[in-house]
Scaffold this motif. Sequence first.
Motif, mmCIF file in Angstrom:
data_model
loop_
_atom_site.group_PDB
_atom_site.id
_atom_site.type_symbol
_atom_site.label_atom_id
_atom_site.label_comp_id
_atom_site.label_asym_id
_atom_site.label_seq_id
_atom_site.Cartn_x
_atom_site.Cartn_y
_atom_site.Cartn_z
ATOM 1 N N THR A 302 0.827 -1.205 0.000
ATOM 2 C CA THR A 302 0.000 0.000 0.000
ATOM 3 C C THR A 302 0.862 1.256 0.000
ATOM 4 O O THR A 302 1.857 1.331 0.724
ATOM 5 N N VAL A 303 0.455 2.229 -0.807
ATOM 6 C CA VAL A 303 1.189 3.487 -0.930
ATOM 7 C C VAL A 303 0.194 4.640 -0.873
ATOM 8 O O VAL A 303 -0.838 4.611 -1.549
ATOM 9 N N VAL A 304 0.481 5.652 -0.069
ATOM 10 C CA VAL A 304 -0.289 6.890 -0.110
ATOM 11 C C VAL A 304 0.451 7.843 -1.045
ATOM 12 O O VAL A 304 1.680 7.915 -1.027
ATOM 13 N N PHE A 305 -0.292 8.561 -1.881
ATOM 14 C CA PHE A 305 0.346 9.402 -2.895
ATOM 15 C C PHE A 305 -0.443 10.691 -3.085
ATOM 16 O O PHE A 305 -1.581 10.828 -2.620
ATOM 17 N N ARG A 306 0.176 11.611 -3.811
ATOM 18 C CA ARG A 306 -0.497 12.849 -4.217
ATOM 19 C C ARG A 306 -0.290 13.029 -5.709
ATOM 20 O O ARG A 306 0.815 12.816 -6.213
ATOM 21 N N ASN A 307 -1.350 13.407 -6.407
ATOM 22 C CA ASN A 307 -1.196 13.738 -7.823
ATOM 23 C C ASN A 307 -2.110 14.906 -8.179
ATOM 24 O O ASN A 307 -2.721 15.511 -7.293
ATOM 25 N N ASN A 308 -2.177 15.227 -9.472
ATOM 26 C CA ASN A 308 -2.930 16.400 -9.920
ATOM 27 C C ASN A 308 -4.201 16.001 -10.657
ATOM 28 O O ASN A 308 -4.561 16.611 -11.666
ATOM 29 N N SER A 309 -4.905 15.013 -10.143
ATOM 30 C CA SER A 309 -6.116 14.535 -10.805
ATOM 31 C C SER A 309 -7.373 15.187 -10.253
ATOM 32 O O SER A 309 -8.487 14.782 -10.594
ATOM 33 N N GLY A 310 -7.205 16.198 -9.413
ATOM 34 C CA GLY A 310 -8.370 16.893 -8.876
ATOM 35 C C GLY A 310 -8.965 17.855 -9.880
ATOM 36 O O GLY A 310 -8.501 17.986 -11.020
ATOM 37 N N GLU A 311 -10.004 18.567 -9.462
ATOM 38 C CA GLU A 311 -10.673 19.519 -10.335
ATOM 39 C C GLU A 311 -9.704 20.622 -10.755
ATOM 40 O O GLU A 311 -8.986 21.188 -9.930
ATOM 41 N N ASN A 312 -9.669 20.922 -12.057
ATOM 42 C CA ASN A 312 -8.736 21.905 -12.629
ATOM 43 C C ASN A 312 -7.281 21.552 -12.312
ATOM 44 O O ASN A 312 -6.452 22.427 -12.056
ATOM 45 N N ALA A 313 -6.976 20.261 -12.358
ATOM 46 C CA ALA A 313 -5.627 19.738 -12.134
ATOM 47 C C ALA A 313 -5.107 20.049 -10.730
ATOM 48 O O ALA A 313 -3.895 20.172 -10.515
ATOM 49 N N ALA A 314 -6.013 20.153 -9.767
ATOM 50 C CA ALA A 314 -5.617 20.436 -8.387
ATOM 51 C C ALA A 314 -5.002 19.208 -7.736
ATOM 52 O O ALA A 314 -5.242 18.058 -8.144
ATOM 53 N N ASN A 315 -4.189 19.442 -6.699
ATOM 54 C CA ASN A 315 -3.601 18.343 -5.934
ATOM 55 C C ASN A 315 -4.677 17.565 -5.190
ATOM 56 O O ASN A 315 -5.627 18.148 -4.655
#
Length: 510
Positions: A302-315
């Motif tokens: 298991t890995v926790v991550f952050r990417n830019n798949s939010g609304e308007n490419a948000a984190n």
Amino acid sequence: MKLSVQNSRIVLNSICQLYILLFVYAAVSKLLDFENFQVQLGQSPLLSTFASWVSWLVPIVELVIALLLIFPKWRITGLFAAFSLMIMFTTYIFIILNYSSFVPCSCGGILEKMSWNTHLVFNVIFVVLGALALQNQVTSENTRYHIKLSLIKSIPISIVFSIGIVIVLFLSSEDIMQHQNPFIRRYIRRSIALVHSTDLKFNSYYFSGYNEGRIYLGNYTDPLHVLSINTTFKSQKVTKIDFRNKNLPFRLVTILVKGKYFFLIDGSVPCVFRGKIQDWKITEELKGIPNFTIAEPIDSTTVVFRNNSGENAANVLGVFNSKTSPKVHYAPSLLQKQIDGIFDTDGMLHFNSELGKIVYVYFYRNEIILADKYATLDRREHTIDTVSHAKIKVGYLKAGTQRKMAAPPSIVNAVTATKNNLLFVQSKVPGLYENDVMWKHAAIIDVYNLKKNAYVLSFPIFGIENTKLQSMFITTTHLYAIIGTQLMIYELKGSLRKEMINGTPISSNL
């Protein structure tokens, strides 16, 4: 009898003169070096949160008492006030020496040169002198009966009240400092001690992890080689990772150690490979993870991550588990947009194994996010600074499709690390009553108890005049820091070590 009365008057006058000399000297010393006196009160375990008004009140009260003692008409009132104030000062020192995890600087001219134990004895002597003067008034033939009776009743009440008010100040100050901090740091000396350092030669090293007495460091420019060092620095070893799938479009490979496993990750590919530190061979790929900008292993799958798949490419934060279906779970509500959703939500991501919590600390605002391993929000906490809204300016290029910082950002939290119940944060914002010179020569580390939602203490890491603190790593006994090309190891000492071991808040044993 006349001789006895005369001697009594001499004793009384002598005690009053001593009190006048003491209070005038102490008050003038404080006022002449007022800024330093206020800073010292700001570091006091009893008066930290009240330093702004106590720093003015104490010298004013001392001067007023000295004036009362000068005039015979007000001498009894002055003696009573002097006796009560000395009881408070004595109680203050007694608590400092017996119920506080640290001892701040003294204050007040020559009294600053005394040790706290000597200062305690000095104060007790003046308490005894004050009691002797009041007793003199009680037995004096010139003192009216109703005044004698009032003094007899008031002396024990004064003692209890004076002690009680200092205890109340102490307990209320502790609660405010830990839970409602008005941005006053508590610097505790000897929180860490430098035990060793070594020159890594390059500034491209970062902390990969820790296991069984060895600290592991990766190198961004040589990603397949891992440097490991034991806590005594007597054993250093460079290990090459056995990895044969090198045709992937890697951009920034990072090696992370979690228990007996190590992970080779790159969010631009994206990929997560796993192996055991026993032989440093890649044995498995955790397939299916989306692109990410930062990631942290939770366990072997298991890995926790952050990417830019939010609304308007948000984190946005998410959790990837190679053994579940679906493999990816997003938590879009964890990171909260203030300006653009990218720069304003930028921060540092950790997983605290001991608490079983995801920990995210924003760069540009005073917020800490705690979530469980499924990315379900536990709570939002705050660092002690007052910057609740990101102070950044975002510029938009190419018809709004690209974003850049339009001005240098105001960083609040720069480097973080977590272990057991503690979170270590390098702050970039000076608090109240702080010395500007220290900020030029040190990185200021604030420590928080995540389990109790409390600010604990602060300490400086010196020696960074021309370099910067790049990263920290914490074990139960040591703090590791990379400063420029130097790897520094500090032993946790005193109350910080106790806090790491058992989580007991400082000064809580009163």
